[in-house]
Design an enzyme around this catalytic site. Structure first.
Site, short mmCIF file in Angstrom:
data_model
loop_
_atom_site.label_atom_id
_atom_site.label_comp_id
_atom_site.label_asym_id
_atom_site.label_seq_id
_atom_site.Cartn_x
_atom_site.Cartn_y
_atom_site.Cartn_z
N PHE A 39 0.99 -1.15 0.08
CA PHE A 39 -0.05 -0.02 0.03
C PHE A 39 0.85 1.26 0.04
O PHE A 39 1.72 1.50 0.91
CB PHE A 39 -0.89 0.14 1.10
CG PHE A 39 -1.75 -1.36 1.24
CD1 PHE A 39 -3.01 -1.07 0.62
CD2 PHE A 39 -1.30 -2.11 2.11
CE1 PHE A 39 -3.69 -2.32 0.85
CE2 PHE A 39 -2.35 -3.44 2.06
CZ PHE A 39 -3.43 -3.43 1.56
N VAL A 77 2.62 -1.82 4.37
CA VAL A 77 2.33 -0.45 4.00
C VAL A 77 3.43 0.33 4.16
O VAL A 77 4.22 0.43 5.16
CB VAL A 77 1.19 -0.06 5.34
CG1 VAL A 77 0.61 1.54 5.20
CG2 VAL A 77 -0.05 -0.81 5.30
N CYS A 78 3.61 1.30 3.30
CA CYS A 78 4.86 2.20 3.39
C CYS A 78 4.56 2.87 4.38
O CYS A 78 3.77 3.97 4.70
CB CYS A 78 4.90 3.02 2.15
SG CYS A 78 6.13 4.41 2.02
N ILE A 79 5.66 3.02 5.28
CA ILE A 79 5.67 3.86 6.63
C ILE A 79 5.76 5.30 6.23
O ILE A 79 5.12 5.98 6.95
CB ILE A 79 6.80 3.35 7.50
CG1 ILE A 79 6.67 3.88 8.81
CG2 ILE A 79 8.25 3.53 6.94
CD1 ILE A 79 7.60 3.05 9.96
N ALA A 82 2.34 6.49 5.12
CA ALA A 82 1.32 6.27 6.13
C ALA A 82 1.53 7.27 7.29
O ALA A 82 0.65 7.76 7.60
CB ALA A 82 1.65 4.89 6.71
#
Lengths: 130, 125
Positions: A39, A77-79, A82
Protein backbone atom coordinates in the site's frame (compact mmCIF):
# COMPACT_ATOMS: atom_id res chain seq x y z
CA UNK A 1 2.48 -17.62 -10.93
CA UNK A 2 3.62 -15.56 -7.98
CA UNK A 3 1.89 -12.20 -7.92
CA UNK A 4 2.13 -9.01 -5.91
CA UNK A 5 -0.19 -6.02 -5.94
CA UNK A 6 0.73 -2.35 -5.58
CA UNK A 7 -2.29 -0.34 -4.47
CA UNK A 8 -2.14 3.47 -4.61
CA UNK A 9 -5.82 4.49 -4.54
CA UNK A 10 -7.76 5.55 -1.44
CA UNK A 11 -10.59 3.22 -0.36
CA UNK A 12 -14.10 4.42 -1.25
CA UNK A 13 -12.70 7.42 -3.20
CA UNK A 14 -11.50 5.52 -6.27
CA UNK A 15 -12.34 2.21 -7.85
CA UNK A 16 -8.72 1.10 -7.40
CA UNK A 17 -9.10 -0.62 -4.00
CA UNK A 18 -12.28 -2.49 -4.98
CA UNK A 19 -10.72 -3.65 -8.25
CA UNK A 20 -7.50 -4.70 -6.53
CA UNK A 21 -9.36 -6.79 -3.97
CA UNK A 22 -11.46 -8.48 -6.66
CA UNK A 23 -8.35 -9.12 -8.76
CA UNK A 24 -6.67 -10.67 -5.69
CA UNK A 25 -9.63 -12.99 -5.16
CA UNK A 26 -9.75 -13.90 -8.85
CA UNK A 27 -6.10 -14.87 -9.12
CA UNK A 28 -6.22 -16.93 -5.93
CA UNK A 29 -9.31 -18.70 -7.28
CA UNK A 30 -7.28 -19.56 -10.42
CA UNK A 31 -4.64 -21.23 -8.27
CA UNK A 32 -1.99 -18.50 -8.43
CA UNK A 33 -0.13 -17.32 -5.39
CA UNK A 34 -0.44 -13.75 -4.08
CA UNK A 35 2.61 -12.95 -1.97
CA UNK A 36 2.08 -9.35 -0.96
CA UNK A 37 -0.18 -6.37 -1.26
CA UNK A 38 1.88 -3.18 -0.93
CA UNK A 39 0.00 0.00 0.00
CA UNK A 40 1.52 3.29 -1.16
CA UNK A 41 0.37 6.88 -1.86
CA UNK A 42 -3.33 7.19 -0.83
CA UNK A 43 -3.56 3.39 -0.84
CA UNK A 44 -2.25 3.46 2.73
CA UNK A 45 -5.75 4.43 3.92
CA UNK A 46 -6.76 0.83 3.19
CA UNK A 47 -4.94 -0.03 6.42
CA UNK A 48 -7.06 2.28 8.60
CA UNK A 49 -8.06 0.19 11.61
CA UNK A 50 -10.95 2.53 12.42
CA UNK A 51 -12.65 2.38 9.02
CA UNK A 52 -16.40 1.94 9.56
CA UNK A 53 -18.18 1.78 6.20
CA UNK A 54 -21.99 1.32 6.02
CA UNK A 55 -22.95 -2.33 6.48
CA UNK A 56 -24.30 -2.71 2.96
CA UNK A 57 -20.94 -1.78 1.39
CA UNK A 58 -17.84 -3.99 1.06
CA UNK A 59 -15.55 -3.59 4.07
CA UNK A 60 -12.21 -3.15 2.33
CA UNK A 61 -10.00 -3.18 5.43
CA UNK A 62 -11.56 -6.45 6.59
CA UNK A 63 -11.31 -7.73 3.01
CA UNK A 64 -7.51 -7.33 3.03
CA UNK A 65 -7.24 -8.86 6.50
CA UNK A 66 -9.24 -11.89 5.28
CA UNK A 67 -6.75 -12.40 2.43
CA UNK A 68 -4.00 -12.57 5.01
CA UNK A 69 -5.93 -14.97 7.24
CA UNK A 70 -6.98 -17.31 4.43
CA UNK A 71 -3.95 -17.23 2.13
CA UNK A 72 -1.07 -15.77 4.14
CA UNK A 73 -0.84 -12.68 1.94
CA UNK A 74 1.45 -10.13 3.60
CA UNK A 75 -0.03 -6.63 3.86
CA UNK A 76 2.78 -4.09 3.70
CA UNK A 77 2.19 -0.37 4.17
CA UNK A 78 4.80 2.23 3.24
CA UNK A 79 5.73 3.80 6.56
CA UNK A 80 6.68 7.23 5.16
CA UNK A 81 3.42 7.55 3.19
CA UNK A 82 1.42 6.26 6.20
CA UNK A 83 2.90 8.45 8.92
CA UNK A 84 2.29 11.72 7.14
CA UNK A 85 -1.32 10.67 6.54
CA UNK A 86 -2.01 9.80 10.19
CA UNK A 87 -1.68 6.03 9.91
CA UNK A 88 0.42 4.78 12.81
CA UNK A 89 0.73 1.42 14.51
CA UNK A 90 1.12 1.18 18.30
CA UNK A 91 4.88 1.49 18.17
CA UNK A 92 4.90 4.57 15.94
CA UNK A 93 2.05 6.16 17.92
CA UNK A 94 4.02 5.84 21.12
CA UNK A 95 7.21 7.08 19.41
CA UNK A 96 5.36 10.19 18.20
CA UNK A 97 3.48 10.75 21.48
CA UNK A 98 0.02 9.99 20.03
CA UNK A 99 -2.73 8.67 22.28
CA UNK A 100 -4.17 6.16 19.82
CA UNK A 101 -3.05 4.03 16.89
CA UNK A 102 -4.72 3.58 13.52
CA UNK A 103 -2.90 0.58 12.01
CA UNK A 104 -2.77 -2.93 13.44
CA UNK A 105 -1.81 -6.45 12.40
CA UNK A 106 -2.03 -8.08 9.91
CA UNK A 107 -1.02 -4.78 8.27
CA UNK A 108 2.67 -4.01 8.78
CA UNK A 109 4.42 -0.66 8.36
CA UNK A 110 7.49 -1.18 6.26
CA UNK A 111 9.92 0.64 3.97
CA UNK A 112 9.73 1.26 0.24
CA UNK A 113 12.70 -1.05 -0.22
CA UNK A 114 10.26 -3.91 0.36
CA UNK A 115 8.22 -2.77 -2.66
CA UNK A 116 11.29 -2.92 -4.89
CA UNK A 117 12.26 -6.36 -3.52
CA UNK A 118 8.75 -7.75 -3.91
CA UNK A 119 8.44 -6.27 -7.39
CA UNK A 120 11.68 -7.88 -8.52
CA UNK A 121 11.15 -11.26 -6.85
CA UNK A 122 7.55 -11.93 -7.98
CA UNK A 123 6.60 -12.96 -11.50
CA UNK A 124 4.10 -10.09 -11.78
CA UNK A 125 3.54 -6.85 -9.90
CA UNK A 126 0.16 -5.39 -10.79
CA UNK A 127 -0.49 -1.74 -9.94
CA UNK A 128 -3.92 -0.31 -9.07
CA UNK A 129 -4.29 3.46 -8.79
CA UNK A 130 -6.76 6.26 -9.44
CA UNK B 1 18.91 6.05 -29.85
CA UNK B 2 19.41 2.43 -30.84
CA UNK B 3 18.80 -0.66 -28.77
CA UNK B 4 22.51 -1.23 -28.28
CA UNK B 5 22.95 2.10 -26.47
CA UNK B 6 20.01 1.54 -24.15
CA UNK B 7 21.09 -0.30 -21.01
CA UNK B 8 19.06 -2.99 -19.31
CA UNK B 9 18.05 -2.09 -15.78
CA UNK B 10 16.33 -3.39 -12.68
CA UNK B 11 13.84 -0.62 -12.05
CA UNK B 12 12.28 1.94 -14.36
CA UNK B 13 10.32 4.66 -12.57
CA UNK B 14 7.92 6.51 -14.87
CA UNK B 15 6.91 9.96 -13.65
CA UNK B 16 3.76 11.37 -15.23
CA UNK B 17 2.82 14.19 -12.85
CA UNK B 18 4.10 17.73 -12.47
CA UNK B 19 5.91 18.95 -9.37
CA UNK B 20 3.00 20.74 -7.69
CA UNK B 21 -0.65 19.94 -7.03
CA UNK B 22 -0.25 16.32 -5.94
CA UNK B 23 2.32 14.18 -4.15
CA UNK B 24 2.69 11.74 -7.09
CA UNK B 25 6.01 13.11 -8.27
CA UNK B 26 7.54 13.26 -4.80
CA UNK B 27 6.42 9.76 -3.90
CA UNK B 28 7.62 8.42 -7.26
CA UNK B 29 11.04 9.97 -6.78
CA UNK B 30 11.16 8.47 -3.27
CA UNK B 31 10.64 5.01 -4.78
CA UNK B 32 13.51 5.63 -7.23
CA UNK B 33 15.87 6.83 -4.48
CA UNK B 34 15.08 3.85 -2.28
CA UNK B 35 15.63 1.43 -5.18
CA UNK B 36 19.02 3.01 -5.86
CA UNK B 37 19.93 3.05 -2.15
CA UNK B 38 19.29 -0.72 -2.13
CA UNK B 39 21.78 -1.18 -4.95
CA UNK B 40 19.37 -1.55 -7.87
CA UNK B 41 20.06 -0.07 -11.30
CA UNK B 42 17.40 2.62 -11.58
CA UNK B 43 16.32 4.64 -14.59
CA UNK B 44 13.81 7.51 -14.67
CA UNK B 45 11.45 8.40 -17.49
CA UNK B 46 9.62 11.72 -17.39
CA UNK B 47 6.44 11.40 -19.44
CA UNK B 48 3.50 13.71 -20.21
CA UNK B 49 3.01 16.36 -17.53
CA UNK B 50 5.99 14.82 -15.74
CA UNK B 51 8.35 16.73 -18.08
CA UNK B 52 7.46 19.88 -16.13
CA UNK B 53 9.34 18.41 -13.16
CA UNK B 54 12.55 19.00 -15.10
CA UNK B 55 12.11 22.75 -15.59
CA UNK B 56 14.98 24.74 -14.17
CA UNK B 57 14.45 27.55 -11.67
CA UNK B 58 11.57 26.13 -9.64
CA UNK B 59 10.65 27.49 -6.24
CA UNK B 60 9.13 25.53 -3.38
CA UNK B 61 5.81 27.34 -3.81
CA UNK B 62 3.48 28.96 -1.33
CA UNK B 63 1.96 25.80 0.14
CA UNK B 64 4.79 24.88 2.47
CA UNK B 65 5.71 21.86 0.36
CA UNK B 66 9.37 21.14 -0.11
CA UNK B 67 9.28 21.02 -3.91
CA UNK B 68 11.03 18.35 -5.93
CA UNK B 69 13.93 20.11 -7.65
CA UNK B 70 16.28 19.57 -4.64
CA UNK B 71 15.54 15.83 -4.96
CA UNK B 72 16.31 15.90 -8.69
CA UNK B 73 19.64 17.56 -7.95
CA UNK B 74 20.44 14.67 -5.58
CA UNK B 75 19.86 11.92 -8.15
CA UNK B 76 23.49 11.80 -9.21
CA UNK B 77 24.55 11.23 -5.59
CA UNK B 78 22.35 8.13 -5.60
CA UNK B 79 23.91 6.96 -8.87
CA UNK B 80 20.69 7.52 -10.77
CA UNK B 81 22.20 8.81 -13.98
CA UNK B 82 20.00 7.10 -16.54
CA UNK B 83 17.41 9.76 -17.29
CA UNK B 84 14.91 9.81 -20.14
CA UNK B 85 12.24 12.24 -21.18
CA UNK B 86 9.34 11.79 -23.60
CA UNK B 87 10.35 13.88 -26.61
CA UNK B 88 6.81 14.49 -27.93
CA UNK B 89 5.73 15.74 -24.47
CA UNK B 90 8.55 18.29 -24.47
CA UNK B 91 7.32 19.52 -27.83
CA UNK B 92 3.71 19.69 -26.56
CA UNK B 93 4.75 21.81 -23.58
CA UNK B 94 7.13 23.95 -25.66
CA UNK B 95 10.15 22.92 -23.61
CA UNK B 96 13.68 22.80 -25.04
CA UNK B 97 16.69 20.93 -23.63
CA UNK B 98 18.25 24.20 -22.41
CA UNK B 99 15.19 24.85 -20.19
CA UNK B 100 15.91 21.71 -18.20
CA UNK B 101 17.57 21.24 -14.84
CA UNK B 102 19.19 17.94 -15.89
CA UNK B 103 20.23 16.45 -19.21
CA UNK B 104 17.87 13.54 -19.94
CA UNK B 105 17.87 11.67 -23.23
CA UNK B 106 14.73 12.48 -25.27
CA UNK B 107 12.93 9.39 -26.58
CA UNK B 108 10.25 8.85 -29.21
CA UNK B 109 7.19 6.77 -28.30
CA UNK B 110 8.35 3.60 -30.08
CA UNK B 111 11.65 3.67 -28.21
CA UNK B 112 9.79 4.10 -24.91
CA UNK B 113 8.06 0.78 -25.54
CA UNK B 114 11.49 -0.87 -25.93
CA UNK B 115 12.71 0.83 -22.76
CA UNK B 116 9.83 -0.69 -20.80
CA UNK B 117 10.66 -4.12 -22.18
CA UNK B 118 14.27 -3.83 -21.03
CA UNK B 119 13.46 -3.34 -17.34
CA UNK B 120 12.53 -6.03 -14.83
CA UNK B 121 10.24 -3.79 -12.78
CA UNK B 122 8.24 -0.73 -13.83
CA UNK B 123 6.67 1.62 -11.30
CA UNK B 124 4.44 4.35 -12.70
CA UNK B 125 3.54 7.48 -10.76
Amino acid sequence: MRYAILLMGAPYSDQASHSALRFARALLARGHRLETVFFYHDGVYNAARLAAPPQDEPHLVDGWAALHAEHGVTLQVCIAAALRRGLLDEREASRHGKSGHSVEAPFELTGLGQLVDVGLSCDRLVTFGP
Amino acid sequence: MSNAEMPDGDLLVILRHGPHGTSWLREGLDAALVGAAFGRRVALLFMGEGVLALLDGQGAGALGQKGTSPTLEMLEMYDIETLYVEGPAMARYGIAQQDLLLAPVALEDTVIAELVERHALILTF
